[in-house]
Write an enzyme that holds these catalytic residues in place. Structure first.
Site, short mmCIF file in Angstrom:
data_model
loop_
_atom_site.label_atom_id
_atom_site.label_comp_id
_atom_site.label_asym_id
_atom_site.label_seq_id
_atom_site.Cartn_x
_atom_site.Cartn_y
_atom_site.Cartn_z
N ILE B 217 31.82 47.17 2.00
CA ILE B 217 30.61 46.56 2.55
C ILE B 217 30.89 45.95 3.93
CG2 ILE B 217 28.96 44.69 2.18
CD1 ILE B 217 29.17 45.27 -0.85
N ASP B 236 40.48 41.10 8.77
CA ASP B 236 40.91 41.37 7.40
C ASP B 236 42.36 40.93 7.26
OD1 ASP B 236 41.30 42.66 4.71
OD2 ASP B 236 39.42 43.67 5.21
N ASP B 259 43.87 36.05 7.16
CA ASP B 259 43.67 35.76 5.74
C ASP B 259 42.76 34.54 5.67
OD1 ASP B 259 43.74 34.87 3.16
OD2 ASP B 259 45.93 34.88 2.97
N VAL B 260 41.50 34.75 5.28
CA VAL B 260 40.53 33.66 5.36
C VAL B 260 40.91 32.49 4.46
CG1 VAL B 260 38.59 35.10 6.08
CG2 VAL B 260 38.99 34.71 3.63
N LEU B 294 38.29 37.42 -19.30
CA LEU B 294 37.50 36.48 -20.10
C LEU B 294 38.04 35.08 -19.85
CD1 LEU B 294 37.06 38.39 -23.47
CD2 LEU B 294 35.43 38.12 -21.59
N LEU B 295 37.15 34.12 -19.83
CA LEU B 295 37.59 32.75 -19.53
C LEU B 295 38.67 32.30 -20.52
CD1 LEU B 295 37.29 30.28 -17.74
CD2 LEU B 295 35.40 29.52 -19.18
N TYR B 351 34.49 34.52 -10.56
CA TYR B 351 33.73 35.20 -9.51
C TYR B 351 32.30 34.65 -9.44
CZ TYR B 351 31.87 39.26 -6.91
OH TYR B 351 31.27 40.10 -5.99
N1 LIG Z 1 30.60 46.15 -4.30
C1 LIG Z 1 29.67 45.46 -4.94
O1 LIG Z 1 29.00 45.98 -5.82
C2 LIG Z 1 29.41 44.02 -4.61
C3 LIG Z 1 28.39 43.39 -5.29
C4 LIG Z 1 28.12 42.07 -5.00
C5 LIG Z 1 28.83 41.41 -4.04
N2 LIG Z 1 29.82 42.04 -3.36
C6 LIG Z 1 30.54 41.26 -2.36
O2 LIG Z 1 30.58 41.94 -1.13
C7 LIG Z 1 31.78 41.63 -0.44
C8 LIG Z 1 32.51 42.91 -0.07
O3 LIG Z 1 32.75 43.65 -1.25
P1 LIG Z 1 33.34 45.13 -1.28
O4 LIG Z 1 32.79 45.79 -2.46
O5 LIG Z 1 33.18 45.76 0.04
O6 LIG Z 1 34.88 44.79 -1.59
P2 LIG Z 1 36.24 45.53 -1.16
O7 LIG Z 1 37.25 45.05 -2.12
O8 LIG Z 1 36.02 46.98 -1.00
O9 LIG Z 1 36.53 44.91 0.29
C9 LIG Z 1 36.82 43.56 0.46
C10 LIG Z 1 37.64 43.38 1.73
O10 LIG Z 1 37.97 42.00 1.85
C11 LIG Z 1 39.32 41.89 2.22
N3 LIG Z 1 39.89 40.62 1.82
C12 LIG Z 1 40.24 40.23 0.58
N4 LIG Z 1 40.80 39.00 0.61
C13 LIG Z 1 40.78 38.61 1.92
C14 LIG Z 1 41.23 37.45 2.60
N5 LIG Z 1 41.81 36.43 1.94
N6 LIG Z 1 41.07 37.38 3.95
C15 LIG Z 1 40.50 38.41 4.62
N7 LIG Z 1 40.08 39.53 4.03
C16 LIG Z 1 40.21 39.64 2.69
C17 LIG Z 1 40.00 43.05 1.55
O11 LIG Z 1 41.23 43.36 2.17
C18 LIG Z 1 38.96 44.15 1.68
O12 LIG Z 1 39.13 44.88 2.86
C19 LIG Z 1 32.57 40.73 -1.37
O13 LIG Z 1 32.36 39.38 -1.02
C20 LIG Z 1 31.98 41.02 -2.73
O14 LIG Z 1 32.12 39.95 -3.60
C21 LIG Z 1 30.14 43.34 -3.64
#
Ligand SMILES: NC(=O)c1ccc[n+]([C@@H]2O[C@H](COP(=O)([O-])OP(=O)(O)OC[C@H]3O[C@@H](n4cnc5c(N)ncnc54)[C@H](O)[C@@H]3O)[C@@H](O)[C@H]2O)c1
Lengths: 430, 446
Positions: B217, B236, B259-260, B294-295, B351
């Site tokens: 995304i 990233d 790294d955020v 699971l929690l 999450y």
């Molecule tokens: N895919 C879905 O269905 C979905 C649904 C709801 C929400 N989201 C949210 O959308 C966002 C993107 O999801 P995605 O599916 O593209 O995930 P993804 O795992 O494909 O990509 C996430 C990216 O974030 C990077 N990342 C992880 N930890 C990091 C850090 N500490 N610092 C910097 N970068 C970091 C990873 O390296 C990766 O490139 C996320 O916040 C996720 O929770 C995704």
């Protein structure tokens, strides 16, 4: 004609891999292209016509006659960017930067990329010299009979390929064997070598941990850190390794092990240089300036066993550089002495500390003196990172420029030894 | 992860079989392409109080709609737009039935239903009840629609057709940019929302930063922001640098290894912005991780790492930016939440905590951002989006999850990206402190 100082804006390299490791199927062109593209991505240079790209490789396939230009064409830089190859053995990476920095200083170009790449995995294999001569004669022969006659000279042993070795053509000795003699002549102890090696690993690991390489390295083919790095390296562990060079030497004179010598490595590095004006226009901060440089060579074939050691040329280059810039060896905040072998660094320092040597061979009144060892290779060097020959200069240049910038100022010295008895030294200032 | 089922039921044989045995029949959604017409057919405009205001007619025409009124005798509509801002009593609601009945079936594939209403304001109980009723109507229309058509509700403060952000909202909701936004209300408030000089490049001159942009995304968001004219910094983890460089080079942006969740991330971010930019206009908090368990079985580091990356990092970076000179006026911040944060999900307590937390964050921070030169902060809550994150799910779960929405399919990263880009645009300044779901009206949760 007025000149200006060339600025170093940053760099990019791929993590260095051990020979026949993760990059075994990557060519020099693959690695150099990816490294240029990482630089382009970091600095937003997509479609940019850079003044010049200079790079090179020590081990090069004949098909790579235009390696750098081909890499530029495969990259996201403008295809209107000119490029050329340079080769000065392990000095290549630094030499390319000096060449383009001089052009920037003269106002001939405004921006440049300097770099280097080497693979010991995808190395060129030449055909055996006898076979090569026969094949060339076959090609020259005008008649079928002539061709058959030429072919009839083929002998089974000619089929054995000639794999490039890391050895000096004029002595037939490997670099390690040469250095083993120099090490012995200068009386460098095993313990001092192992200490330097352990420090290299510890410094490099610490630099990775504090994110120092976050804007210097881009992962490649899944490798995210230099593969040779052993963060838990200690003098005690290194002390257990058997010597690999100088084993013919008497007693415990063989001190060089796989731990205090650099391994064969694959990798590539690039550095972005420019005029201060170009940097400002592109809103790119200047890390440091490449102020001056000097190269030297020694007669390792006929010269003195001690003074003309194969890797001793930087020792000779430095006093000339210092004199021209009216500096002493102690006028630096950071020192980067390439760790071809731990003992290379230690022989270099020992020579500068030796008053008799400095008088006799460097024409000085006294010793250049010693340096503050806490300022040496502070973020690790080739023993830990590995040493893909032509890529080492770019690695050192970008890291030193960044460290000087982080320190908020200062002056740094780079010293790199090279095959053929050559050496390159350079000064950086913020 | 290609959606083979969607391909199958849109083949001649597959569609015949699916309709005979009553399988879901997801449609191929209309998605935005530069140069496409706004809608697949004419737009029918109505009002629950006689004629729609002239301002609304003019605005719809200026955004490119072929506007017709209720007298028109057509039977194929690209959009049905109803001004319901004057609804005051429950009996006024009959106007909705009058307008939509008979016409919903005339909506073309990927057509649009848009209702303009007002938010309840506490002034009059019957009026508030009637206004709130619109929410139920629109959500239900969305579930009734077929063939990729969607229904959404715009809550406006000013008379319909005037006021900030209406134009940019109409452009978003009528076009293919809102393909996967369905059954959602959005409130268009009064924040500063200047019209861009060029609606094809609404982000021209803006500097944007997207975290977690090496793939999925985040990479899609970076691409859409760049398409809309922004200079994009993609950030990233250093380990993700190889993919990140490719993303940057594809869209002409620059990379930042960050790294955020690291303690010095805010400081490093500010230093980078100070050295390389004239200040930040758009920040997208997209980096996110899952550590599902699971929690009952969850380990401390599984809990802590998710909280640190998905929530704490956003709080710390926002604080640092607001206290710095690096965030420009009329800045836009968009935080990635998730429908899991709204509905909860088994095995995702950590999450869900962060994704619900992000919603609390944007609601609470809206005022602080508004007083930072009319800036905004909003959340986008994606539903099921096909990425590497969801590719990790077991096949059966993924297949079921894909169908569990009114649009009967998973969304694409670009669907989330379009919503994020709209909220990042100058024209969306009236939207602040809100959560926009991009979930195809996911059936799980509200
Ligand atoms: N895919 C879905 O269905 C979905 C649904 C709801 C929400 N989201 C949210 O959308 C966002 C993107 O999801 P995605 O599916 O593209 O995930 P993804 O795992 O494909 O990509 C996430 C990216 O974030 C990077 N990342 C992880 N930890 C990091 C850090 N500490 N610092 C910097 N970068 C970091 C990873 O390296 C990766 O490139 C996320 O916040 C996720 O929770 C995704």
């Amino acid at each position: 004609m007025s000149t200006r100082r060339a600025a170093i804006l940053g760099g990019n390299r791929i993590p260095f891999a051990r020979s026949n490791g993760p990059y075994s199927h990557a060519s020099n062109q693959d690695m150099l292209t990816a490294t240029i593209d990482g630089l382009v991505a970091r600095f937003g240079l997509q479609g940019e016509r850079v003044g010049e790209v200079a790079a090179g490789a020590v081990l090069k396939h004949s098909r790579d006659f235009n390696l750098t230009r081909e890499s530029v064409l495969g990259s996201r830089l403008s295809p209107y960017t000119p490029a050329y190859d340079v080769q000065q053995a392990c000095g290549t990476g630094l030499e390319t930067a000096i060449l383009v920095a001089n052009k920037i200083a003269l106002g001939q170009i405004e921006s440049a990329v300097a770099g280097g790449v080497d693979t010991t995995s995808d190395a060129p294999i030449a055909v055996n010299e006898g076979l090569r001569e026969v094949l060339l004669d076959v090609n020259r022969a005008k008649t079928v009979g002539g061709r058959l006659k030429a072919l009839s000279r083929l002998r089974p042993q000619q089929i054995v390929p000639s794999i490039p070795a890391n050895s000096e053509p004029r002595t037939g000795m490997s670099m390690g064997e040469h250095q083993a003699i120099t090490t012995l002549e200068w009386g460098i102890s095993r313990k001092d070598q192992d200490e330097l090696a352990a420090a290299s690993h510890q410094h490099l690991a610490a630099a990775y941990d504090r994110g120092f390489f976050d804007d210097l390295v881009t992962p490649f083919l899944g490798l995210t850190r230099d593969q040779n790095l052993r963060p838990d390296s200690t003098v005690e562990k290194l002390a257990t390794l058997p010597p690999v060079f100088g084993r013919h030497l008497a007693g415990d004179a063989a001190t060089m092990t796989a731990g205090n010598s650099t391994p064969l490595t694959d990798g590539a590095s690039t550095v972005l240089l420019a005029s201060d004006e170009w940097a400002a226009e592109h809103k790119l901060p200047v890390l440091a300036h490449l102020v001056d440089a000097e190269t030297a060579a020694v007669d390792y074939v006929h010269g003195d066993r001690k003074a003309d050691g194969l890797l001793m040329a930087p020792v000779y280059a430095l006093p000339r550089l210092l004199a021209r810039n009216k500096l002493s060896l102690q006028d630096f905040d950071l020192y980067e002495i390439h760790e071809a072998f731990a003992s290379t660094v230690l022989c270099t320092l020992a020579a500068w500390e030796d008053a008799a040597f400095c008088r006799q061979y460097l024409g000085l009144d006294d010793a250049l003196g010693s340096i503050d060892r806490t300022k040496l290779n502070v973020n690790g060097s080739s023993l830990a990172a590995g040493h893909p020959f032509a890529a080492t200069g770019g690695r050192i240049l970008a890291s030193l420029a960044k460290q000087l910038h982080e320190n908020g100022g200062g002056r740094g010295l780079i010293s790199i030894c090279a095959a053929g008895g050559q050496g390159v030294v350079a000064i950086l200032e913020v | 992860m290609p959606d083979r089922y969607l391909d199958l039921v849109n083949s001649p044989l597959g569609s015949a079989v699916a309709s005979r045995v009553g399988l879901p029949r997801p449609a191929v959604l209309r998605r935005y392409q530069a140069g496409d017409p706004l809608l697949p057919g004419p737009l029918l405009l109505g009002s629950t109080s006689g004629a729609a205001p002239a301002e609304l007619v003019d605005l719809l025409k200026s955004v490119g709609a072929d506007v017709r009124d209720a007298q028109t005798d057509d039977d194929r509509w690209g959009a049905l737009v109803l001004d319901a801002t004057e609804i005051r009593t429950p009996s006024d609601l009959a106007g909705l039935r009058t307008f939509f009945a008979g016409r919903l079936r005339q909506l073309l594939p990927s057509g649009r239903v848009l209702v303009l209403g007002r938010a309840p304001d506490g002034a009059d109980i019957a009026t508030d009840a009637s206004r709130q009723a619109l929410d139920g109507v629109v959500r239900s229309i969305a579930k009734e629609l077929q063939r990729g058509a969607t229904a959404n509700l715009l809550l406006v403060d000013e008379p319909a057709g005037t006021g900030t952000s209406v134009e940019s909202a109409l452009r978003f909701f009528l076009s293919g940019k809102s393909a996967y936004v369905d059954g959602q209300p959005v409130r268009l408030g009064s924040g500063e929302a200047p019209a861009p000089a060029d609606w094809d490049h609404p982000l021209a001159g803006k500097t944007a930063l997207v975290t977690g942009a090496a793939r999925g995304i985040g990479a899609a968001i970076a691409g859409v922001l760049a398409r809309d004219g922004a200079s994009v910094i993609v950030a990233d983890l250093a380990q993700a640098g190889e993919g990140l460089a490719k993303v940057a080079n594809r869209l002409g942006g620059t990379t930042l290894h960050l790294d955020v969740a690291s303690p010095d991330a805010p400081e490093r971010l500010l230093a980078h912005l100070a050295a390389h930019t004239e200040g930040l206009d758009i920040l997208i908090h997209n980096a996110g991780i899952t550590r599902d368990k699971l929690l009952a079985n969850m380990k401390p580091d599984q809990w802590d790492s998710v909280i640190a990356v998905n929530l704490e990092s956003q709080l710390r970076i926002n604080d640092a930016l607001l206290g710095s000179r690096q965030l420009r006026d009329q800045a836009r911040v968009v935080c990635l939440s998730s429908t899991t944060g709204l509905s909860g999900n088994r095995g995702q307590t950590n999450y869900a905590a962060t994704k619900a937390g992000v919603i609390g964050l944007v609601r609470s921070a809206a005022a602080a951002f508004a007083s930072h030169g009319d800036s905004t902060i909003n959340a986008v809550a994606p539903g099921f989006i096909d990425t590497e994150m969801t590719a990790k799910m077991p096949l059966a779960t993924r297949e079921v999850a894909r169908r569990l929405s009114s649009l009967q399919q998973a969304g694409l990263p670009v669907d989330v990206a379009e919503a994020v880009a709209w909220l990042s645009s100058p024209g969306a300044g009236g939207v602040n402190g809100q959560v926009l779901r991009v979930c195809g009206q996911n059936l799980v949760g509200a």
